[in-house]
Design a protein around this motif. Structure first.
Motif, PDB file in Angstrom:
ATOM      1  N   GLU A  92      40.748  31.942  29.500  1.00 44.13           N
ATOM      2  CA  GLU A  92      41.674  31.113  30.269  1.00 44.13           C
ATOM      3  C   GLU A  92      42.813  31.963  30.826  1.00 44.13           C
ATOM      4  O   GLU A  92      43.259  31.755  31.957  1.00 44.13           O
ATOM      5  CB  GLU A  92      42.240  30.005  29.379  1.00 44.13           C
ATOM      6  N   TYR A  95      41.382  34.150  33.828  1.00 42.06           N
ATOM      7  CA  TYR A  95      41.103  33.423  35.069  1.00 42.06           C
ATOM      8  C   TYR A  95      42.327  32.704  35.633  1.00 42.06           C
ATOM      9  O   TYR A  95      42.216  31.973  36.615  1.00 42.06           O
ATOM     10  CB  TYR A  95      39.981  32.413  34.835  1.00 42.06           C
ATOM     11  N   GLY A  96      43.482  32.886  35.017  1.00 38.17           N
ATOM     12  CA  GLY A  96      44.705  32.308  35.540  1.00 38.17           C
ATOM     13  C   GLY A  96      44.946  30.862  35.162  1.00 38.17           C
ATOM     14  O   GLY A  96      45.878  30.224  35.683  1.00 38.17           O
ATOM     15  N   VAL A  97      44.134  30.332  34.256  1.00 44.28           N
ATOM     16  CA  VAL A  97      44.304  28.927  33.851  1.00 44.28           C
ATOM     17  C   VAL A  97      45.640  28.729  33.142  1.00 44.28           C
ATOM     18  O   VAL A  97      46.375  27.767  33.421  1.00 44.28           O
ATOM     19  CB  VAL A  97      43.137  28.481  32.949  1.00 44.28           C
ATOM     20  N   LYS A  99      48.319  30.538  33.398  1.00 44.25           N
ATOM     21  CA  LYS A  99      49.420  30.730  34.346  1.00 44.25           C
ATOM     22  C   LYS A  99      49.677  29.441  35.128  1.00 44.25           C
ATOM     23  O   LYS A  99      50.831  29.049  35.344  1.00 44.25           O
ATOM     24  CB  LYS A  99      49.088  31.869  35.290  1.00 44.25           C
ATOM     25  N   ARG A 100      48.616  28.780  35.563  1.00 44.70           N
ATOM     26  CA  ARG A 100      48.771  27.538  36.323  1.00 44.70           C
ATOM     27  C   ARG A 100      49.274  26.401  35.436  1.00 44.70           C
ATOM     28  O   ARG A 100      50.104  25.591  35.855  1.00 44.70           O
ATOM     29  CB  ARG A 100      47.445  27.170  36.991  1.00 44.70           C
ATOM     30  N   LEU A 101      48.748  26.336  34.205  1.00 44.86           N
ATOM     31  CA  LEU A 101      49.219  25.287  33.302  1.00 44.86           C
ATOM     32  C   LEU A 101      50.691  25.492  32.948  1.00 44.86           C
ATOM     33  O   LEU A 101      51.431  24.518  32.757  1.00 44.86           O
ATOM     34  CB  LEU A 101      48.373  25.276  32.030  1.00 44.86           C
ATOM     35  N   ALA A 103      52.928  26.459  34.864  1.00 40.08           N
ATOM     36  CA  ALA A 103      53.752  25.997  35.983  1.00 40.08           C
ATOM     37  C   ALA A 103      53.729  24.478  36.135  1.00 40.08           C
ATOM     38  O   ALA A 103      54.400  23.928  37.007  1.00 40.08           O
ATOM     39  CB  ALA A 103      53.265  26.643  37.278  1.00 40.08           C
ATOM     40  N   SER A 104      52.961  23.802  35.299  1.00 43.61           N
ATOM     41  CA  SER A 104      52.880  22.338  35.353  1.00 43.61           C
ATOM     42  C   SER A 104      54.031  21.721  34.562  1.00 43.61           C
ATOM     43  O   SER A 104      54.782  22.426  33.882  1.00 43.61           O
ATOM     44  CB  SER A 104      51.540  21.877  34.770  1.00 43.61           C
ATOM     45  N   ARG A 108      55.232  25.121  27.846  1.00 44.27           N
ATOM     46  CA  ARG A 108      54.328  26.077  27.216  1.00 44.27           C
ATOM     47  C   ARG A 108      54.125  25.761  25.737  1.00 44.27           C
ATOM     48  O   ARG A 108      53.017  25.869  25.224  1.00 44.27           O
ATOM     49  CB  ARG A 108      54.864  27.508  27.407  1.00 44.27           C
ATOM     50  N   TRP A 254      51.142  35.561  29.279  1.00 41.70           N
ATOM     51  CA  TRP A 254      50.501  34.450  29.957  1.00 41.70           C
ATOM     52  C   TRP A 254      49.678  34.912  31.156  1.00 41.70           C
ATOM     53  O   TRP A 254      48.867  34.128  31.669  1.00 41.70           O
ATOM     54  CB  TRP A 254      51.544  33.431  30.407  1.00 41.70           C
ATOM     55  N   GLU A 255      49.868  36.121  31.615  1.00 41.38           N
ATOM     56  CA  GLU A 255      49.117  36.623  32.779  1.00 41.38           C
ATOM     57  C   GLU A 255      48.302  37.837  32.398  1.00 41.38           C
ATOM     58  O   GLU A 255      48.643  38.559  31.482  1.00 41.38           O
ATOM     59  CB  GLU A 255      50.081  36.976  33.913  1.00 41.38           C
TER      60      GLU A 255
END
Length: 255
Positions: A92, A95-97, A99-101, A103-104, A108, A254-255
């Motif tokens: 995750e 694949y950047g999952v 990172k995107r979560l 930003a939601s 964290r 996270w990245e």
């Protein structure tokens, strides 16, 4: 001009609902993954049935199932909280999952809480399944249920911290290889199937400090020998939990 009224009202959902929804999603992802299913359900079940039915390893006095069941329960915790979580979180992250979560609207810490709750839900299913199979094989447990619960919770915390630390610091491919290697090594040398007293004296002390050995021995002391509270094993698991979770919180990328 009066302000408009919108239905449904725009904005983030309550935090509790977000965590519950993410927990359900994480649980479904864990149970749908074929490799995760192999690690969390099939391998522990096969080990319990095979080594209980066939006298392959000398487990000492008493029935093999009484020795094996606590160790297999510990293995189930490790497979979900450490191996499965490390591999899934590592990919995750790749694949950047994550990172995107991040930003939601879901914080964290709430995402990590949802992942931990998904692990606990999966472990409950594992424990129920393995317990039913063990009873069918003639298992007769003893001891304090609260001590068993405390061991499982501390074991989950310890392995979760180590799994997240690995997933948050290594590349996904390295995490996949390392997590599976550690799983195999601890399966052999962690007192799950082979009693620690079968190893050389010099190795027994070192192996006894491993979290899988502490969890296996603690569960075995309670469920097989009727011990009240195995404080030594609980202390080892608590140290691993603090170190693992602390290191994961400090070094997770996270990245």
């Amino acid at each position: 001009m009066s302000a408009g009224t919108y239905a449904p009202r725009p904005g983030a959902a309550p935090l509790s609902r977000m965590i519950a929804t993410q927990t359900a999603l994480e649980t479904r992802m864990l149970l749908r993954n074929g490799e995760q299913l192999l690690l969390t359900v099939i391998i522990p079940t096969l080990l319990l049935v095979l080594f209980s039915a066939v006298d392959i390893v000398d487990t000492g006095e008493g029935r093999s199932v009484d020795f094996l069941t606590p160790g297999v329960l510990a293995l189930a915790v490790m497979s979900t909280a450490f191996t499965g979580q490390a591999i899934a979180t590592g990919f995750e992250r790749r694949y950047g999952v994550l990172k995107r979560l991040a930003a939601s609207p879901l914080p964290r810490w709430a995402l990590m809480t949802a992942k931990t709750l998904a692990v606990l839900v999966t472990e409950v299913l594992q424990v129920v399944l393995l317990t039913v199979i063990a009873f069918a094989l003639g298992w007769s447990p003893h001891g304090n249920p609260f001590a068993v619960l405390l061991l499982l919770v501390l074991g989950t915390a310890a392995f979760s911290g180590l799994g997240l630390l690995m997933a948050g610091t290594l590349k996904a491919e390295a995490t996949l290889a390392a997590a599976n290697l550690v799983f195999l090594l601890l399966l052999v040398g962690g007192g799950v199937i082979v009693p620690l007293d079968k190893f050389p004296d010099a190795a027994q002390s070192a192996l006894g400090l491993l979290p899988i050995a502490a969890l296996s021995d603690g569960l075995r002391d309670v469920l097989r020998h009727g011990a009240s509270t195995p404080w030594g094993d609980l202390g080892i698991l608590a140290v691993w939990a603090v170190l693992g979770l602390g290191a994961a919180a400090r070094f997770f990328r996270w990245e």
